[in-house]
Design a protein around this motif. Structure first.
Motif, PDB file in Angstrom:
ATOM      1  N   GLY A   1      -2.565 -20.951  -9.817  1.00  0.00           N
ATOM      2  CA  GLY A   1      -1.847 -20.865  -8.548  1.00  0.00           C
ATOM      3  C   GLY A   1      -0.572 -20.043  -8.613  1.00  0.00           C
ATOM      4  O   GLY A   1      -0.101 -19.556  -7.575  1.00  0.00           O
ATOM      5  N   VAL A   2      -0.010 -19.870  -9.801  1.00  0.00           N
ATOM      6  CA  VAL A   2       1.227 -19.084  -9.934  1.00  0.00           C
ATOM      7  C   VAL A   2       1.001 -17.812 -10.752  1.00  0.00           C
ATOM      8  O   VAL A   2       1.960 -17.115 -11.083  1.00  0.00           O
ATOM      9  N   LEU A   3      -0.240 -17.512 -11.070  1.00  0.00           N
ATOM     10  CA  LEU A   3      -0.539 -16.369 -11.939  1.00  0.00           C
ATOM     11  C   LEU A   3      -0.329 -15.043 -11.200  1.00  0.00           C
ATOM     12  O   LEU A   3      -0.872 -14.840 -10.113  1.00  0.00           O
ATOM     13  N   PRO A   4       0.457 -14.105 -11.768  1.00  0.00           N
ATOM     14  CA  PRO A   4       0.620 -12.784 -11.138  1.00  0.00           C
ATOM     15  C   PRO A   4      -0.713 -12.028 -11.117  1.00  0.00           C
ATOM     16  O   PRO A   4      -1.578 -12.245 -11.969  1.00  0.00           O
ATOM     17  N   THR A   5      -0.872 -11.129 -10.158  1.00  0.00           N
ATOM     18  CA  THR A   5      -2.117 -10.376 -10.024  1.00  0.00           C
ATOM     19  C   THR A   5      -2.072  -9.101 -10.866  1.00  0.00           C
ATOM     20  O   THR A   5      -1.055  -8.778 -11.492  1.00  0.00           O
TER      21      THR A   5
END
Length: 440
Positions: free
Chosen positions: A102-106
């Motif tokens: 849910g907080v992972l950068p793209t």
């Protein structure tokens, strides 16, 4: 202390297991929905839509590939130190992994590190789920007092799968409608992953109150805990080989229904993503009801008969289901999906008890988890990828129906081959397996 005080009510244990598996499958399937709807452009940008979609679906498959490994690892300690501790661990790992997504950068933010991190988290989730099903099923099964009760209660953790699908689909549908298409792709897809953190806290509180399995406690009292339960399982291919094949067909059809069809129908402009999500929710609700009903029926007429009926149903319905979806008719979509969900439910209702009792209690966690994980790899893991390749090469869903029928044929052979319940008593285990004694 009286018997009723010292031994928890079996239904409470089964329902507690159901709550935990629902949370874990919610976590697992929000990933499936995200992989189908948004992960391709967010983490796997490519000039080829097919290539990026396959890459996203491959990360979904990685979770299944990790399941037998997780089943072996968690099952080993489940047979050595107890079912309850491993269930707490599996839920914690799954919940932390889901929140991290849910907080992972793209890819646009951190480049290739984004898909690498996604894959690593997915592996951890697969390991957790690999030990989840076996532990929850065994706690319910081993607290039950009669054969009919064992069949029914061990089916409740199975209900966690469609319930998790319902929960995941509802959250995605609400967020998608609330955020709009652009908002959903930009930030909305993260909300279901972050919401998992609250669910995991609830699940952990419930699991920490569970009592250990009475059958495991007996094994520990009798000093028959195995030092290497995985090795013992592998020495019995007549059990684990057919046990691994029982759910290949239902797993194949189930994951196509839940993961593949959503993206395919939207890309082929047959139905909107919201329509597919709605139908998926209704089908999963039917699945929730039909699964314990199938287990009840199995308690009356026999587990094998019900498993055979459900597996034959998936073979017969494989082609009509995909033909009805491809017709573009909303009525056809609804009918095809509902019957497919019912077939899957019947084919899996008695599965928990049938598979688990094929193994003696001393190696049951390892055996059931490994067999369940291998079946998931050969069925659900590769199903969306194979279906995508078949559709790309043939231009339609006809070949996919044939693929499901063949996979279900393999399961039918496995059901007819496996002998359950375990035909040798636990006291005779040392005769059949290398003799050893001692506590962990």
């Amino acid at each position: 202390m009286s018997r009723s005080e010292s031994r928890p009510v079996p239904w409470r244990v089964a329902v507690a297991g159901l709550v935990g598996t629902t949370i874990e499958w919610y976590d697992f399937f929000i990933y499936a929905l995200a992989a189908t709807l948004v992960f391709a452009p967010q983490f796997f940008p490519s000039t080829s839509t097919v290539a990026s979609t396959l890459a996203a679906l491959s990360t979904f498959a990685i979770g299944f590939v990790a399941r037998p490994i997780g089943g072996a690892l968690i099952g080993h300690f489940g047979d050595r130190v107890g079912r309850k501790r491993m269930l707490v661990l599996s839920l914690l790992v799954m919940g932390v992994g889901t929140a991290l997504i849910g907080v992972l950068p793209t890819y646009a933010s951190i480049g290739v590190a984004a898909p690498i991190a996604l894959v690593l988290i997915r592996v951890a989730q697969g390991l957790a789920v690999g030990g989840e099903w076996g532990g929850a099923t065994l706690l319910a099964l081993e607290h039950a007092r009669t054969r009919t009760e064992r069949t029914l209660l061990s089916s409740l953790p199975q209900v966690g799968l469609p319930l998790g699908v319902v929960l995941a689909s509802l959250v995605f549908l609400v967020v998608r409608l609330g955020a709009g298409d652009e908002g959903f792709v930009s930030w909305g897809w993260r909300v279901p992953f972050l919401a998992s953190a609250a669910l995991v806290v609830v699940g952990l509180l419930i699991r920490l109150k569970l009592a250990e399995s009475p059958e495991f406690e007996r094994v520990r009292r009798q000093h028959t805990v195995r030092r290497a339960p995985i090795a013992d399982v592998l020495r019995a291919p007549r059990i684990w080989v057919p046990a691994s094949g029982i759910t290949i067909g239902s797993s194949t059809l189930g994951n196509l229904l839940l993961a593949f069809m959503l993206g395919y129908a939207a890309k082929a402009k047959l139905f909107s993503a919201s329509t597919m999500l709605t139908v998926t929710i209704v089908a999963a609700l039917l699945w929730c009801v039909a699964l314990p009903a199938a287990a009840l029926l199995a308690g009356r007429i026999g587990r094998k008969r019900v498993l055979v009926a459900g597996t034959v149903g998936t073979i017969v319905w494989a082609y009509p289901y995909f033909a009805l979806v491809e017709s573009g008719s909303h009525a056809g979509l609804f009918l095809g999906t509902m019957v497919a969900a019912a077939c899957i439910a019947v084919a899996t209702g008695p599965y928990g008890a049938y598979l688990s009792e094929a193994f003696p209690a001393e190696i049951r966690y390892s055996g059931a988890s490994i067999a369940y994980g291998i079946g998931g790899v050969l069925g659900g893991a590769i199903a969306p990828i194979v279906a995508t390749l078949l559709v790309t090469s043939t231009g339609g869903l006809g070949a996919v129906g044939g693929y499901v029928a063949v996979a279900s044929g393999v399961s039918l052979i496995a059901v007819l081959t496996l002998r359950s319940p375990y035909s040798v008593t636990a006291s005779a285990l040392a005769v059949r397996l290398p003799e050893e004694t001692g506590t962990p």
